[in-house]
Design a protein around this motif. Structure first.
Motif, short mmCIF file in Angstrom:
data_model
loop_
_atom_site.label_atom_id
_atom_site.label_comp_id
_atom_site.label_asym_id
_atom_site.label_seq_id
_atom_site.Cartn_x
_atom_site.Cartn_y
_atom_site.Cartn_z
N PHE A 175 52.07 44.44 122.40
CA PHE A 175 52.24 45.31 123.56
C PHE A 175 51.58 44.66 124.77
O PHE A 175 50.53 44.04 124.66
N GLY A 176 52.19 44.87 125.94
CA GLY A 176 51.61 44.42 127.19
C GLY A 176 51.49 45.57 128.17
O GLY A 176 52.41 46.38 128.30
N PRO A 177 50.36 45.73 128.87
CA PRO A 177 50.21 46.83 129.83
C PRO A 177 51.06 46.61 131.08
O PRO A 177 51.25 45.48 131.51
N ARG A 178 51.55 47.70 131.64
CA ARG A 178 52.29 47.62 132.89
C ARG A 178 52.45 49.00 133.49
O ARG A 178 52.13 50.01 132.85
N GLU A 179 52.95 49.05 134.75
CA GLU A 179 53.24 50.31 135.40
C GLU A 179 54.75 50.48 135.52
O GLU A 179 55.48 49.50 135.66
N MET A 180 55.19 51.72 135.45
CA MET A 180 56.60 52.02 135.68
C MET A 180 56.70 53.20 136.64
O MET A 180 55.76 53.98 136.80
N ARG A 181 57.85 53.31 137.30
CA ARG A 181 58.06 54.36 138.30
C ARG A 181 58.44 55.65 137.61
O ARG A 181 59.27 55.68 136.69
N LEU A 182 57.84 56.75 138.07
CA LEU A 182 58.12 58.07 137.52
C LEU A 182 58.51 59.01 138.65
O LEU A 182 57.86 59.06 139.70
N TYR A 183 59.58 59.76 138.42
CA TYR A 183 60.02 60.79 139.36
C TYR A 183 59.81 62.13 138.67
O TYR A 183 60.64 62.57 137.86
N PRO A 184 58.68 62.78 138.94
CA PRO A 184 58.29 63.97 138.17
C PRO A 184 59.23 65.16 138.31
O PRO A 184 59.18 66.08 137.49
N ASN A 185 60.09 65.15 139.35
CA ASN A 185 60.99 66.29 139.57
C ASN A 185 62.40 66.02 139.04
O ASN A 185 63.31 66.78 139.34
N GLY A 186 62.55 64.95 138.28
CA GLY A 186 63.85 64.66 137.67
C GLY A 186 64.92 64.39 138.71
O GLY A 186 64.78 63.55 139.59
N GLN A 187 66.04 65.14 138.62
CA GLN A 187 67.19 64.90 139.49
C GLN A 187 66.96 65.34 140.93
O GLN A 187 67.73 64.97 141.82
N LEU A 188 65.93 66.11 141.18
CA LEU A 188 65.69 66.65 142.51
C LEU A 188 65.53 65.51 143.53
O LEU A 188 64.71 64.63 143.36
N ALA A 189 66.35 65.56 144.57
CA ALA A 189 66.34 64.55 145.64
C ALA A 189 66.65 63.15 145.12
O ALA A 189 66.19 62.16 145.68
N GLY A 190 67.45 63.08 144.07
CA GLY A 190 67.76 61.79 143.45
C GLY A 190 68.41 60.81 144.41
O GLY A 190 68.06 59.63 144.44
N HIS A 191 69.37 61.27 145.22
CA HIS A 191 70.05 60.37 146.14
C HIS A 191 69.13 59.91 147.27
O HIS A 191 69.31 58.81 147.81
N ILE A 192 68.16 60.73 147.62
CA ILE A 192 67.21 60.33 148.67
C ILE A 192 66.27 59.27 148.14
O ILE A 192 66.03 58.24 148.79
N LEU A 193 65.72 59.49 146.96
CA LEU A 193 64.75 58.56 146.40
C LEU A 193 65.42 57.28 145.93
O LEU A 193 64.88 56.18 146.13
N GLY A 194 66.56 57.37 145.30
CA GLY A 194 67.32 56.18 144.90
C GLY A 194 66.98 55.69 143.51
O GLY A 194 67.68 55.95 142.55
N GLY A 195 65.87 54.98 143.38
CA GLY A 195 65.48 54.44 142.08
C GLY A 195 64.92 53.05 142.18
O GLY A 195 64.96 52.40 143.24
N THR A 196 64.36 52.57 141.07
CA THR A 196 63.75 51.24 141.01
C THR A 196 64.20 50.52 139.75
O THR A 196 64.81 51.10 138.86
N THR A 197 63.88 49.25 139.71
CA THR A 197 64.12 48.44 138.53
C THR A 197 62.99 47.42 138.43
O THR A 197 62.23 47.23 139.39
#
Length: 593
Positions: A175-197
Motif C-alpha cells: 500500500f502507498g499513502p495518497r490523497e484523493m478528491r471527495l465530493y461530500p454532497n454527491g451529485q449536488l452541483a456536479g456540473h459546477i464542480l466537474g471532477g478530477t483525475t
C-alpha cells in the motif's frame, strides 16, 4: 639543501696526519645523516596525525549536531518519490458562499504489487478479483507471473478494500499513502464542480488534476502551494442548490421531459446562486464521455452553459426594451398585428388570433409574434444586432467553467430583415440559459450589464448601462402582467410577486425544418417584481403535460409551474420575507398576530 659528504677530504687528511682512524669520521657522519632523516619522517608523521585527528573531530561533530537536531524535532514519516520530479499532491478545498465544503481531500491508499514477491499467484489473483470486480483473475494471474518487478493495481482504494487486501496476507501486495478528491454532497452541483483525475503518480503520492467544471478552470489556483491551501469560494448557496435540483428533477419527471436546466442569479451582481443541468452525475464517480452520438445525450453535458437553443418568446422583452429606449414606442402604443405577416416567401403567425391590433404591453402579455416582428422592423437590423451584442448574446459567456467557451451562440451571418423579425421573438438565434439569465438581469436591475460568475463577489460590479432605469421599470411592470394576466399565470407564488416571460420553441430537425411535437419550453422570471433581486431561468427539453385529454407542451403549462415551485421553496432560503396582503371585511382590516 647541500648534502654533507660522508668522507670530507680535509678532515680525512687531518686525521691521518694525527694518526687517527679516518673511518670513524665516515661512521659519525652516517649516524648524523640517519638521525636527520628520522627527524624529518617523525615531523611529517606528526602533521598527518594532526590532520587526520582534525578531520575525525569535525566529522563526529557534524554527526553529533545532526543527531541532536533529529532528537529534538517532531517525528515524521520519511518522504520517498518514485519519480525524479516533485509531485504536488495537495489540493485546496472548494466551499460555497457560506463556507460549506463542496470538495475536499481525504487520505487513502494506493495498491501495488512486487510480482516477484507474490506467493501463490493463482490464489492471489482470484482473491483480488473477489475484492475488485473490475479485475480479471486470469489476466491478473498472468501479470503476477510476469517478469516485471512493479505492478500498479489500484490508484485509490477504500479503507474496507484495504483491510480486505491486508487480510490476504501476501507480502507482494503493498500500500502507498495518497490523497484523493471527495465530493461530500454527491451529485449536488456536479456540473459546477466537474471532477478530477490522477495525473503523475508515485508510490507515496499522486497528482490530482481537474478535468471539468471549476476543478479544471481553477486547477492552477487549487494546486498552488504558495496559497497555503486557501479554499476557492464559489457564489452558489448549497441549500438553495439542493432545493433547486430536487424541484427541477421532480418537474422534469412530472412533465415527461428528456432533460432540464435552471439558473438562479443575483440580478445586480451576476452571481449564480444555483445552477443545475439534468440528467446529471456524481463527480465522485464521473462517467466516461460519449464516443459517438449526440454529446447532449451524455449526463456530462451542461445544458445550462453548453446547450445553445432557440429560446423562443423569452427574447421578446429585449425587442420591446430596445424600442422603448430608442423612443420608438411606449407601453400603450398600438401596433398592427393583422396576420399572417408575409415577408417574401416567409409567413409569421401568432398562436391565436388576437385581433387587428394590440398595445405594446398586450403584445408581451399575449406573446404576439407579429407584433414583436413589426416593432423589430422599426429598430432595424444593425441596431438590433448591436443591442444584442452589448447584452452578451452573440458571444460565449465569461463564466468560470472550462465548458464556458463551448456555449457559443449561433446566429445568421447575413442578418437580413427576415432574420431581424424572427430573432425578435427568439427564432433564428440560439443561446444558452446562462446567456438569457445575464441578459434578463440587465433588463430588470435598472439597466446595467452584469457578467455571470460562479465566484462570490466582495463588491457589486459597475456594469455598462444598457437601458435607462425608466425603461427598466416599465419593462418590470409589463412582465409582471404576463404572470397576472398572460401566458405565465401558473407562475404566481403567494407572498412573492413574480414576473417574467414564457418561451416555447419548436426544436429543429435534421432536415432543416422543425419538429411539430418536440419543443424547448422556457420561463425567464425574476422576483420580487417591484425591486428584483433574483433572476430564475427554467428550461425543459421536450416536455409534455399529459394530465389532460391532449398533451400540452407550451411553457405556460410546463416550465412555469416548475419555476413557481422553485421560487416558493428558495425565496425563504434567500431571506426574502413574503408580502402579506391585508383583507378588508365590513370596513375592518384583519391583522395577523
Amino acid at each position: 639543501m647541500i648534502r654533507k659528504p660522508l668522507r670530507p677530504l680535509a678532515r680525512i687528511f687531518s686525521a691521518r696526519s694525527a694518526g687517527e682512524n679516518p673511518d670513524l669520521i665516515e661512521h659519525g657522519n652516517r649516524r648524523e645523516r640517519i638521525a636527520m632523516q628520522h627527524e624529518r619522517i617523525l615531523r611529517k608523521t606528526q602533521r598527518r596525525l594532526i590532520m587526520m585527528g582534525g578531520i575525525f573531530l569535525i566529522s563526529f561533530g557534524v554527526i553529533g549536531v545532526r543527531m541532536t537536531a533529529l532528537a529534538i524535532s517532531e517525528p515524521s514519516e520519511p518522504k520517498a518519490r518514485a519519480t525524479a520530479t516533485q509531485i504536488l499532491a495537495s489540493r485546496a478545498d472548494i466551499i460555497d458562499r457560506n463556507n460549506r465544503v463542496l470538495a475536499t481531500n481525504i487520505e487513502t491508499h494506493s495498491l501495488y504489487a512486487h510480482p516477484q514477491q507474490v506467493v501463490d499467484s493463482v490464489t492471489t489473483a482470484r482473491q483480488l478479483a473477489e475484492i475488485f470486480p473490475d479485475i480479471d483473475a486470469v489476466k491478473m494471474e498472468a501479470q503476477l507471473k510476469g517478469p516485471q518487478k512493479f505492478l500498479w493495481l489500484k490508484g485509490a482504494i477504500s479503507p474496507e478494500e484495504k483491510q480486505a487486501v491486508h487480510d490476504i496476507g501476501n507480502p507482494g501486495l503493498l500500500f502507498g499513502p495518497r490523497e484523493m478528491r471527495l465530493y461530500p454532497n454527491g451529485q449536488l452541483a456536479g456540473h459546477i464542480l466537474g471532477g478530477t483525475t490522477f495525473g503523475e503518480q508515485g508510490v507515496h503520492s499522486a497528482e490530482v488534476l481537474g478535468i471539468a467544471g471549476v476543478e479544471s478552470a481553477f486547477d492552477d489556483f487549487l494546486r498552488d502551494p504558495k496559497l497555503n491551501g486557501r479554499p476557492l469560494q464559489l457564489s452558489i448557496d448549497l441549500s438553495v442548490q439542493s432545493a433547486l435540483e430536487e424541484i427541477l428533477y421532480g418537474g422534469m419527471r412530472l412533465m415527461n421531459a428528456k432533460g432540464a436546466s435552471a439558473v438562479l442569479m443575483q440580478a445586480n451582481t451576476g452571481e449564480i446562486l444555483a445552477m443545475s443541468s439534468l440528467p446529471d452525475f456524481d463527480p465522485n464517480n464521473r462517467p466516461r464521455a460519449l464516443t459517438q452520438g449526440d454529446a447532449s445525450d451524455s449526463p456530462l453535458f451542461n445544458r445550462a452553459v453548453q446547450g445553445v437553443y432557440e429560446l423562443g418568446s423569452a427574447f421578446k422583452p429585449f425587442t420591446v426594451a430596445q424600442a422603448m429606449e430608442l423612443g420608438l414606442i411606449e407601453s400603450d402604443t398600438m401596433v398592427d398585428i393583422k396576420g399572417p405577416l408575409k415577408w417574401g416567401r416567409h409567413f409569421i403567425r401568432d398562436y391565436k388570433n388576437y385581433g387587428p391590433e394590440l398595445s405594446v404591453e398586450e403584445i408581451l402579455v399575449k406573446s404576439s409574434n407579429i407584433g414583436t416582428a413589426r416593432i423589430s422592423l422599426m429598430i432595424g437590423s444593425e441596431l438590433q444586432k448591436a443591442f444584442l451584442g452589448r447584452l452578451g448574446l452573440l458571444k460565449a459567456t465569461s463564466i468560470e467553467l472550462i465548458e464556458g467557451p463551448t456555449g457559443k451562440p449561433q446566429y445568421p451571418e447575413n442578418w437580413s430583415d427576415i432574420s431581424t423579425m424572427t430573432i425578435s421573438y427568439g427564432h433564428g438565434i440560439s443561446t444558452s440559459p446562462v446567456h438569457l439569465a445575464a441578459a434578463y438581469a440587465a433588463m430588470i436591475n435598472g439597466g446595467t450589464l452584469v457578467k455571470p460568475t460562479l465566484l462570490k463577489q466582495t463588491a457589486p460590479p459597475i456594469g455598462e448601462r444598457i437601458i435607462s432605469q425608466k425603461v427598466s421599470m416599465r419593462l418590470r411592470s409589463i412582465l409582471r402582467h404576463v404572470v397576472t394576466e398572460g401566458t405565465a399565470s401558473f407562475g404566481e407564488v403567494p407572498g412573492y410577486s413574480v414576473a417574467g416571460k414564457t418561451g416555447t420553441a419548436n426544436k429543429p430537425n435534421n432536415q432543416g425544418g422543425y419538429h411539430k411535437d418536440k419543443v424547448l419550453a422556457t420561463f425567464a422570471s425574476f422576483f420580487p417584481s417591484a425591486d428584483p433581486k433574483y433572476v430564475l431561468i427554467v428550461t425543459l427539453d421536450e416536455p409534455e403535460d399529459r394530465a389532460g385529454s391532449e398533451p400540452r407542451r407550451t411553457a405556460g403549462w410546463t416550465a412555469v409551474p416548475v419555476a413557481a415551485e422553485v421560487i416558493r421553496r428558495v425565496a425563504p432560503l434567500l431571506g426574502l420575507a413574503p408580502e402579506i396582503e391585508t383583507s378588508r371585511q365590513n370596513g375592518l382590516t384583519l391583522a395577523n398576530d
